[in-house]
Each structure stands twice: as C-alpha cells, then as structure tokens.
Write a protein that holds these residues in place. Structure first.
Motif, PDB file in Angstrom:
ATOM      1  N   CYS A  41       2.250  24.721  -5.038  1.00  0.00           N
ATOM      2  CA  CYS A  41       1.941  23.922  -5.860  1.00  0.00           C
ATOM      3  C   CYS A  41       1.587  22.394  -5.739  1.00  0.00           C
ATOM      4  CB  CYS A  41       3.290  23.816  -6.933  1.00  0.00           C
ATOM      5  SG  CYS A  41       3.014  22.893  -8.394  1.00  0.00           S
ATOM      6  N   ASP A  42       0.264  22.311  -6.045  1.00  0.00           N
ATOM      7  CA  ASP A  42      -0.251  20.983  -5.437  1.00  0.00           C
ATOM      8  C   ASP A  42      -0.346  20.686  -4.055  1.00  0.00           C
ATOM      9  OD1 ASP A  42      -1.443  18.844  -6.304  1.00  0.00           O
ATOM     10  OD2 ASP A  42       0.072  17.379  -6.718  1.00  0.00           O
ATOM     11  N   GLY A  43      -0.520  21.438  -3.113  1.00  0.00           N
ATOM     12  CA  GLY A  43      -0.410  21.578  -1.821  1.00  0.00           C
ATOM     13  C   GLY A  43       1.068  21.634  -1.057  1.00  0.00           C
ATOM     14  N   TYR A  44       2.075  21.886  -1.895  1.00  0.00           N
ATOM     15  CA  TYR A  44       3.388  22.033  -1.314  1.00  0.00           C
ATOM     16  C   TYR A  44       3.629  23.584  -1.415  1.00  0.00           C
ATOM     17  CZ  TYR A  44       4.284  17.254  -1.243  1.00  0.00           C
ATOM     18  OH  TYR A  44       4.356  15.898  -0.962  1.00  0.00           O
ATOM     19  N   TYR A  45       4.569  24.115  -0.370  1.00  0.00           N
ATOM     20  CA  TYR A  45       5.194  25.277  -0.188  1.00  0.00           C
ATOM     21  C   TYR A  45       6.305  25.210  -1.160  1.00  0.00           C
ATOM     22  CZ  TYR A  45       7.677  29.001   1.519  1.00  0.00           C
ATOM     23  OH  TYR A  45       8.354  30.499   1.523  1.00  0.00           O
ATOM     24  N   CYS A  46       6.821  26.045  -2.170  1.00  0.00           N
ATOM     25  CA  CYS A  46       8.153  25.855  -2.889  1.00  0.00           C
ATOM     26  C   CYS A  46       8.558  27.019  -2.861  1.00  0.00           C
ATOM     27  CB  CYS A  46       7.812  25.291  -4.052  1.00  0.00           C
ATOM     28  SG  CYS A  46       6.561  23.840  -4.105  1.00  0.00           S
ATOM     29  N   GLN A  47      10.129  27.122  -3.103  1.00  0.00           N
ATOM     30  CA  GLN A  47      10.928  28.329  -3.109  1.00  0.00           C
ATOM     31  C   GLN A  47      11.881  28.384  -4.541  1.00  0.00           C
ATOM     32  OE1 GLN A  47      12.506  29.930   0.638  1.00  0.00           O
ATOM     33  NE2 GLN A  47      12.076  27.825   1.151  1.00  0.00           N
TER      34      GLN A  47
END
Ligand SMILES: [Zn+2]
Ligand SMILES: [Zn+2]
Length: 152
Positions: A97-103
C-alpha cells in the motif's frame, strides 16, 4: 491459482461464491472469498458478507477505498475452528500500500446468519509496515525488483 492461494482457478474457487452462484461451505471459504473480492475490487460483496450488525460501520465506500489502495499479494490461513454456527479463522493477508509492505494478521470471528457464513469481527496482531525501496525485491515473490513489479 486462485487469488486466495488454492491450486484451483479463481473461476472454480472464489468466483462462484462472490457471484452468488454458490454459498461458502464454511467460514474459511467465506474468508478466502472476501480476500479474493479485495483482489478484484468487489466492495459490495465484502460489505454484504459482513454480519448485519457490522454493515453500518463498514461502508461500501470505505471498503472500496481500501481495496483500491491496497495491492493484495498473499493469503496464509494458519488455523480454522468451527463450533456449530460460529467459527474462527486465523489468517495473514500481505499487501502493498503506497510503497509499503504491510501484513494484516487477524483472528476473525464468523457467524451463520440468514443461512450463510458472515464476518463478524476480529482481533488484529500488529505488524510494522516496511517501506519498499525501488531496487528491493518485490515481496510478492515474483523475483523482480519492486520498481519493475508492484512498484511500477
Ligand atoms: Zn479462492
Ligand atoms: Zn510484485
């Protein structure tokens, strides 16, 4: 492979459930179909599979915004327990999301309502978000750099 990670094609796995051609057999299948619905931006389906008591606080508009912003890359189901007409599924959904890796890791509660499984609520396990550099390997396991894959 279906978006939800099974070996079946989307058309045989989650699509018939999302399209209303068949009901989810259990809460895990419903959860998988809701994940796949995020992948294909079907916010109405996600809204309609919330328990009735939770629909007002989860508007189609908000679901749509999140589905459009987040690029879901992987679903892992850790455990699934069912007791009569309630069930818990522990899962982790990975997305960019928006250049971030999220979990998004959650133990979700599901109930049977009006003859079908629905999502009630859940308990999240917090994870840090990781900023992805353009030359980092893309976390979707494509083997490509982020800038040539989900970051392009
Ligand atoms: Zn599926
Ligand atoms: Zn990628």
């Amino acid at each position: 492979m279906c978006y939800c990670g099974t070996a079946q094609a989307f058309e045989q796995c989650c699509a018939p459930i999302i399209n209303g051609e068949k009901k989810a057999d259990n809460a895990e299948q419903l959860m998988r179909s809701r994940y796949s619905a995020y992948c294909v931006n079907n916010s109405e389906y996600i809204h309609n599979t919330y328990a009735l008591a939770k629909r007002a606080e989860n508007s189609v508009r908000e679901i749509k915004l999140f589905a459009e912003l987040a690029d879901f890359i992987k679903l892992t189901v850790n455990s699934f327990n069912e007791q009569g007409d309630s069930a818990q599924v522990h899962f982790k959904a990975e997305y960019i999301c928006d250049g971030y890796y999220c979990q998004l890791e959650e133990v979700s509660n599901f109930i049977i309502e009006e003859g079908q499984w629905r999502y009630l609520d859940g308990t999240l396990t917090p994870h840090n978000e990781t900023k992805l550099g353009r030359n980092d390997m893309c976390p979707c396991d494509s083997g490509k750099k982020f800038k040539k894959c989900h970051g392009s």
